[in-house]
Design an enzyme around this catalytic site. Structure first.
Site: not given
Length: 373
Positions: A88-90
């Site tokens: 889950s990306s920044m």
């Protein structure tokens, strides 16, 4: 509402949205509302972090879980054969890309690489789930994301498959976002976006904002923020570039640049344009200080810097290319990422500085050919 949500998690989301707004990443009220109202913990019920070289999991039962989920950090959500294969990306990176889409009410939006489904939930909040399609190569991730989206009341079209061949059917999007890394843009995707539509896509270590022209040419600048997405991969693969070892070298010499010269984020982006997809690792001493650096590519090329000496071998001389790219970067005043752009046609892609006619004369393609000058 079928998921657990509390005043604490709502407050954490509000604080994250405020942080992203204060830092200039979150600009529009529509996307701010999406961040404030979308429960990330539903999409990241478990994440993994490395502790002393080993992957350890964290869930809602563990101290610090909710602070991590609602912090501005990327979270590894799947590990395959010891390698991270989904995350889950920044959040700051996510909203930079979403803002870059310039979505309007009623737009149809496509997404490549569904991942956890959290990004899709933000998009569903903005345009409505009936206007959102997402495609994921990993069938297990597809299943989980669709279930989690359904848990918070969204039922977009979720497709399992390799989007590098384009979306199935004749669906045409107004906007397309890609959340896996590409070395070369798969032009088949362009057929899924209308003329004048916008594509935001990771290319090398940057996010290109491309507009579809009347002639099918894609062109635009890179966004200001960095981009470190996991590479596009086949199902069941880790996507990692295999380390070739160090077969016969072309000799040893003094390195013109040192390991510290690689640390600037701006040069890291230019390095990615110059070398394409590579593996790399920095070697540290007992105090955590860098003493060596290795880089390698799928064609068997490799370079190893130890102190001020470098050895390299294979079809491409990677460290020679790195030094030439660094010289160009320095001579041009260390240009910011957003000054660069990309032009993509069925025949390939090229990168430029400030305007399309000023091609970046980088020095080493994966094929070994010179970049267009």
């Amino acid at each position: 509402m079928s998921y657990s949500d509390t005043e604490v998690t709502k407050a954490l989301r509000a604080a994250l949205a405020q942080q992203l707004a204060d830092e200039g990443h979150l600009r529009s009220p529509e996307w701010r509302s999406a961040v404030e109202e979308t429960p990330r913990h539903v999409f990241v019920p478990i994440f993994y972090r490395q502790v002393r070289g080993q992957w350890e999991s964290a869930t809602a039962d563990d101290a610090g879980y909710f602070d991590a989920v609602y912090g501005n950090s990327a979270l590894t959500t799947q590990v395959t054969d010891g390698a991270a294969t989904s995350s889950s990306s920044m959040p700051s990176l996510m909203v930079q890309m979403l803002e870059g889409l310039d979505v309007e009410d009623g737009d149809k939006v496509g997404e490549v690489a569904t991942g956890s489904g959290f990004n899709g939930a933000l998009i569903s909040h903005r345009v409505g789930d009936k206007n959102f399609w997402t495609m994921e190569v990993d069938s297990e991730l597809t299943r989980l994301a669709e279930a989690r989206l359904g848990e918070i009341g969204y039922s977009p079209t979720v497709v399992a498959g390799d989007a590098r061949d384009g979306f199935p059917g004749d669906q045409t999007f107004d906007r397309l976002i890609v959340t896996c890394g590409f070395d070369l843009f798969p032009y088949a995707l362009a057929g899924s976006v209308r003329q004048g539509g916008v594509i935001v896509c990771p290319l090398r270590w940057g996010n290109a904002r491309l507009v579809v022209g009347r002639d099918g040419k894609l062109e635009g600048n890179f966004l200001a923020g960095g981009s470190y997405f996991m590479k596009a991969r086949e199902e069941g693969s880790t996507g990692a570039v295999p380390y070739p070892g160090e077969p016969e070298s072309i000799g040893e010499r003094s390195a013109v640049i040192g390991i510290s010269d690689l640390e600037a984020d701006g040069f890291g982006f230019v390095q990615s344009l110059a070398l394409g997809e590579v593996g790399e690792v920095t070697e540290l001493d007992d105090k955590g200080e860098p003493i060596g650096y290795r880089t390698w590519s799928r064609d068997g090329s490799w370079a190893h810097v130890l102190g001020d000496r470098v050895r390299q071998g294979g079809p491409r001389h990677l460290w020679d290319a790195m030094e030439k790219a660094h010289a160009w970067f320095t001579e041009h005043g260390s240009p910011a990422r957003e000054r660069f752009g990309a032009t993509i046609t069925p025949g390939g892609q090229r990168f430029w500085l400030d305007e399309p006619g000023q091609a970046v004369p980088l020095v080493s393609r994966p094929t070994g050919q010179e970049w267009m000058k």
